[in-house]
Design an enzyme around this catalytic site. Sequence first.
Site, PDB file in Angstrom:
ATOM      1  N   GLY A   1      -9.441 -37.936 -52.519  1.00  0.00           N
ATOM      2  CA  GLY A   1     -10.483 -38.936 -52.201  1.00  0.00           C
ATOM      3  C   GLY A   1     -11.240 -39.052 -53.358  1.00  0.00           C
ATOM      4  N   GLU A   2     -12.528 -39.448 -53.435  1.00  0.00           N
ATOM      5  CA  GLU A   2     -13.450 -39.628 -54.580  1.00  0.00           C
ATOM      6  C   GLU A   2     -13.021 -40.732 -55.693  1.00  0.00           C
ATOM      7  OE1 GLU A   2     -13.520 -36.091 -56.846  1.00  0.00           O
ATOM      8  OE2 GLU A   2     -14.386 -34.844 -55.212  1.00  0.00           O
TER       9      GLU A   2
END
Length: 338
Positions: free
Chosen positions: A305-306
């Site tokens: 993610g991120e």
Amino acid sequence: MTTPFTSLAEFRAFLAEAPGPDSAAISGAEERNGQLTKPPGALGRLEDLAIWYAGWRGDARPSLNAPQVLVFAGNHGVTARGVSAFPAEVTVQMVANFEAGGAAINQLSKAAGASMQVHALDLDRPTADFSAGPAMSEAEVVAALATGWNAVDPKADLLVTGEMGIGNTTSAAAIALALFGGEAADWTGRGTGVDDAGLALKAQVVAEGLAANPQAGEDALEALRCLGGRELAAMAGAIARARVLRIPVILDGFICTAAAATLEQAVPGALDHAVAGHLSAETAHGAVLKRLGKEPLLALNMRLGEGSGAALAINVLKGAIACHSGMATFAEAGVSDG
């Protein structure tokens, strides 16, 4: 900045009225591509990417100089059901890590020459547990959409959105179930690494979420409100603003793509300015991409993610544009094209 919408209906109207690509720029880019010193089609998808980018930027010979990465963080009430291997406090801790420059997304943004900003959305006030009713009121989801909308730099020439929020793979799975149907287990993966019992519980909670919010299965923006989190809504708001500004977007993994899918389901074609950066290891991501007709640029078994997979893909797009705009034509190089 004043946001131009105060309701989901007004937001939907802005999305429906957003501009398309510049057809003259597409034609010019296609013509240029046919004259470059290479066999036709020799650069594969890089050629298509460059032409797609040219159309959205309105320039047949574009450059990519100012990519922007936005990371949004939110907390989810549904974590009280035990759907994550990590406690909600990790969201706050990771935001501090982003701000200190210590996360993977910081390194990948820097490597891609992208500016990066982090926006934490009411971390001390989690959304409601969507397995018992709507995660957000209309005012709350509109406020989160507005955060994303206002975070986009109009001077950016590419956008990546990422997220941080313990419990948000559960939220993304519930949104996917609402948008695309099937069974809860079809869309539910291990997220932060839950065991088999945790995975079964997570699928149960996802099913309960749709049962508690039947309107989510009938309207995509209601799915975002009832099953999403503030960070998912902020990503959707930023992606919508990018469309209005004709800023191309690279989508990240499962959570980003589920959030973005609400836009496409609400207004078909709303994601024409977006490409899929990568195929994540989260189980259902590929299925959502298939529903959206998006072929990922990379497949590296990432599931962080991120915005990390999309940020890595910025350099692929940079390579495509560098070749398209920087290569000599046959005439310029004095090379016979046959």
